[in-house]
Structures are given as C-alpha cells and as structure tokens.
Design an enzyme around this catalytic site. Sequence first.
Site, PDB file in Angstrom:
ATOM      1  N   LYS A  36       0.843  -1.202   0.000  1.00  0.00           N
ATOM      2  CA  LYS A  36       0.000   0.000   0.000  1.00  0.00           C
ATOM      3  C   LYS A  36       0.881   1.256   0.000  1.00  0.00           C
ATOM      4  O   LYS A  36       2.104   1.172   0.189  1.00  0.00           O
ATOM      5  CB  LYS A  36      -0.916  -0.048   1.223  1.00  0.00           C
ATOM      6  CG  LYS A  36      -1.907  -1.221   1.179  1.00  0.00           C
ATOM      7  CD  LYS A  36      -2.732  -1.263   2.448  1.00  0.00           C
ATOM      8  CE  LYS A  36      -3.786  -2.359   2.395  1.00  0.00           C
ATOM      9  NZ  LYS A  36      -4.603  -2.381   3.618  1.00  0.00           N
TER      10      LYS A  36
ATOM     11  N   HIS B  92      -1.652  -5.582   1.472  1.00  0.00           N
ATOM     12  CA  HIS B  92      -2.916  -6.290   1.262  1.00  0.00           C
ATOM     13  C   HIS B  92      -2.607  -7.695   0.776  1.00  0.00           C
ATOM     14  O   HIS B  92      -1.665  -7.895   0.014  1.00  0.00           O
ATOM     15  CB  HIS B  92      -3.746  -5.572   0.191  1.00  0.00           C
ATOM     16  CG  HIS B  92      -4.858  -6.428  -0.341  1.00  0.00           C
ATOM     17  ND1 HIS B  92      -6.061  -6.558   0.298  1.00  0.00           N
ATOM     18  CD2 HIS B  92      -4.907  -7.253  -1.428  1.00  0.00           C
ATOM     19  CE1 HIS B  92      -6.818  -7.410  -0.375  1.00  0.00           C
ATOM     20  NE2 HIS B  92      -6.143  -7.844  -1.425  1.00  0.00           N
TER      21      HIS B  92
ATOM     22  N   ASN C  16      -1.615  -0.106   7.350  1.00  0.00           N
ATOM     23  CA  ASN C  16      -1.087  -1.442   7.668  1.00  0.00           C
ATOM     24  C   ASN C  16      -0.272  -2.056   6.528  1.00  0.00           C
ATOM     25  O   ASN C  16      -0.150  -3.274   6.422  1.00  0.00           O
ATOM     26  CB  ASN C  16      -2.209  -2.375   8.159  1.00  0.00           C
ATOM     27  CG  ASN C  16      -3.269  -2.610   7.119  1.00  0.00           C
ATOM     28  OD1 ASN C  16      -3.197  -2.072   6.008  1.00  0.00           O
ATOM     29  ND2 ASN C  16      -4.252  -3.420   7.445  1.00  0.00           N
TER      30      ASN C  16
ATOM     31  N   TYR D 135     -12.319  -3.062  -3.177  1.00  0.00           N
ATOM     32  CA  TYR D 135     -12.859  -3.110  -1.815  1.00  0.00           C
ATOM     33  C   TYR D 135     -14.395  -3.105  -1.808  1.00  0.00           C
ATOM     34  O   TYR D 135     -14.999  -2.596  -0.865  1.00  0.00           O
ATOM     35  CB  TYR D 135     -12.329  -1.917  -1.007  1.00  0.00           C
ATOM     36  CG  TYR D 135     -10.886  -2.076  -0.537  1.00  0.00           C
ATOM     37  CD1 TYR D 135     -10.494  -3.169   0.239  1.00  0.00           C
ATOM     38  CD2 TYR D 135      -9.918  -1.127  -0.840  1.00  0.00           C
ATOM     39  CE1 TYR D 135      -9.180  -3.310   0.679  1.00  0.00           C
ATOM     40  CE2 TYR D 135      -8.599  -1.259  -0.394  1.00  0.00           C
ATOM     41  CZ  TYR D 135      -8.242  -2.358   0.364  1.00  0.00           C
ATOM     42  OH  TYR D 135      -6.951  -2.506   0.815  1.00  0.00           O
TER      43      TYR D 135
ATOM     44  N   GLU E 255      -9.208 -10.417  -7.833  1.00  0.00           N
ATOM     45  CA  GLU E 255      -8.264  -9.296  -7.685  1.00  0.00           C
ATOM     46  C   GLU E 255      -7.157  -9.349  -8.755  1.00  0.00           C
ATOM     47  O   GLU E 255      -6.747  -8.317  -9.276  1.00  0.00           O
ATOM     48  CB  GLU E 255      -7.666  -9.306  -6.276  1.00  0.00           C
ATOM     49  CG  GLU E 255      -8.713  -8.960  -5.221  1.00  0.00           C
ATOM     50  CD  GLU E 255      -8.269  -9.216  -3.783  1.00  0.00           C
ATOM     51  OE1 GLU E 255      -7.088  -9.542  -3.556  1.00  0.00           O
ATOM     52  OE2 GLU E 255      -9.116  -9.093  -2.881  1.00  0.00           O
TER      53      GLU E 255
HETATM   54  P1  ADP Z   1      -7.461  -7.153   5.417  1.00  0.00           P
HETATM   55  O1  ADP Z   1      -6.732  -6.084   4.617  1.00  0.00           O
HETATM   56  O2  ADP Z   1      -6.591  -7.682   6.526  1.00  0.00           O
HETATM   57  O3  ADP Z   1      -8.050  -8.249   4.546  1.00  0.00           O
HETATM   58  P2  ADP Z   1     -10.139  -5.968   5.657  1.00  0.00           P
HETATM   59  O4  ADP Z   1     -10.459  -6.549   4.314  1.00  0.00           O
HETATM   60  O5  ADP Z   1     -11.088  -6.214   6.782  1.00  0.00           O
HETATM   61  O6  ADP Z   1      -8.675  -6.451   6.155  1.00  0.00           O
HETATM   62  O7  ADP Z   1      -9.965  -4.389   5.532  1.00  0.00           O
HETATM   63  C1  ADP Z   1      -9.324  -3.832   4.420  1.00  0.00           C
HETATM   64  C2  ADP Z   1      -8.445  -2.707   4.872  1.00  0.00           C
HETATM   65  O8  ADP Z   1      -9.258  -1.675   5.425  1.00  0.00           O
HETATM   66  C3  ADP Z   1      -7.473  -3.055   5.989  1.00  0.00           C
HETATM   67  O9  ADP Z   1      -6.300  -3.688   5.534  1.00  0.00           O
HETATM   68  C4  ADP Z   1      -7.182  -1.690   6.573  1.00  0.00           C
HETATM   69  O10 ADP Z   1      -6.247  -0.953   5.749  1.00  0.00           O
HETATM   70  C5  ADP Z   1      -8.543  -1.006   6.453  1.00  0.00           C
HETATM   71  N1  ADP Z   1      -9.289  -1.104   7.702  1.00  0.00           N
HETATM   72  C6  ADP Z   1      -9.883  -2.214   8.223  1.00  0.00           C
HETATM   73  N2  ADP Z   1     -10.471  -1.931   9.402  1.00  0.00           N
HETATM   74  C7  ADP Z   1     -10.236  -0.613   9.638  1.00  0.00           C
HETATM   75  C8  ADP Z   1     -10.586   0.290  10.679  1.00  0.00           C
HETATM   76  N3  ADP Z   1     -11.304  -0.114  11.719  1.00  0.00           N
HETATM   77  N4  ADP Z   1     -10.164   1.581  10.579  1.00  0.00           N
HETATM   78  C9  ADP Z   1      -9.446   2.006   9.512  1.00  0.00           C
HETATM   79  N5  ADP Z   1      -9.090   1.198   8.481  1.00  0.00           N
HETATM   80  C10 ADP Z   1      -9.477  -0.087   8.544  1.00  0.00           C
END
Ligand code: ADP
Length: 150
Positions: free
Chosen positions: A11, A117, A114, A51, A128
């Site tokens: 990211k 992805h 974070n 997303y 994807e």
């Molecule tokens: P992952 O990326 O681990 O599969 P998700 O698909 O649930 O997780 O969420 C997609 C992305 O959205 C996360 O990687 C993170 O960047 C963001 N995200 C998820 N939950 C939150 C939150 N509570 N607040 C802000 N950003 C979030």
Amino acid sequence: MAEERTYIMVKPDGVERGLVGEIIKRFESKGYKLVALQLLPTSRELLNEHYCDLKDKPFFPKLINYMLSGPVVGMVWEGKDIVKTGRRLLGETDPLKSAPGTIRGDYCIDVGKNLCHGSDSVESAQREISLWFPNGVLSWERHNVHKLIY
Ligand code: ADP
C-alpha cells in the site's frame, strides 16, 4: 492443476517507507514464485471494485483516501497454499494484534496504515488478479528448483 496464486499489494505507506524490497524478500525467502509485479497509481474506480465488500463500513472513505495517497506495488505470487500462507506472512489486519515476525507485526502500528494487502480466499485472489492485471500474468518454470532448500 495450476499452482495457487494470490494478489499481494504494498500500500502507499509501504512504498513511501521503502518497504517494497523487504515485503518481496519475505515471499521470496519463504519459497514462493513471483509471476507479476507492477508499480502504479491507484484510481477510485479500481479501489471501489477492489474493496466492494467493504463499501458500507464506516472506515471506507478513509480507506479509499489512504489508498489514493500514492502509488502501490501490486504483485501476484504463486505456490502451495499461498493464499492462506500469504495472509500469515502479512499478519492480522490490526498491526497491534500481529505477531512479531509478520510484516505488519514488525513494521506498523496503525490499522489505517497497515502496509500491505493479501487476498483472503482463492476466489478473491482470482477476482483481484483479473482486476489489477487485466492483461494476464506470466507463467514460468524454475529450472533450478531442486537446488533450493525450502
Ligand atoms: P485485510 O486487509 O486484513 O483483509 P479488511 O479486508 O477487513 O482487512 O480491511 C481492508 C483494509 O481496510 C485493511 O487492511 C485496513 O487498511 C482497512 N481497515 C480495516 N479496518 C479498519 C478500521 N477499523 N479503521 C481504519 N481502516 C481499517
């Protein structure tokens, strides 16, 4: 049968912090095979599609703005159980819940930044990969695979 593939994306914060090489290294060292790699700016259209399952979440607008803040590095990795193992290499969605030794566990603290992805299922991976690599990805063989120790 074709080997399993997953979509891994560094990211914007990961690109900006110079962690692309480190993230690639973890997948290479584990023994997985890189079959596609690109640096590109994201677009709202691509992100809305990528997303689409999260569009009703309260953090969705913040997530899209974060993802639009700079270029991303998208990759396709191939190998045994790559979807599940790839997610384990990344760590938990929330970096504070990620074990040390995982990418998120080692390099970040904020769920909204974070770093990376990884597809969450084989079906998501296929969707994807087609979305981010509409022209397809490479198939290639590692001829010296027997010399590598995994
Ligand atoms: P992952 O990326 O681990 O599969 P998700 O698909 O649930 O997780 O969420 C997609 C992305 O959205 C996360 O990687 C993170 O960047 C963001 N995200 C998820 N939950 C939150 C939150 N509570 N607040 C802000 N950003 C979030």
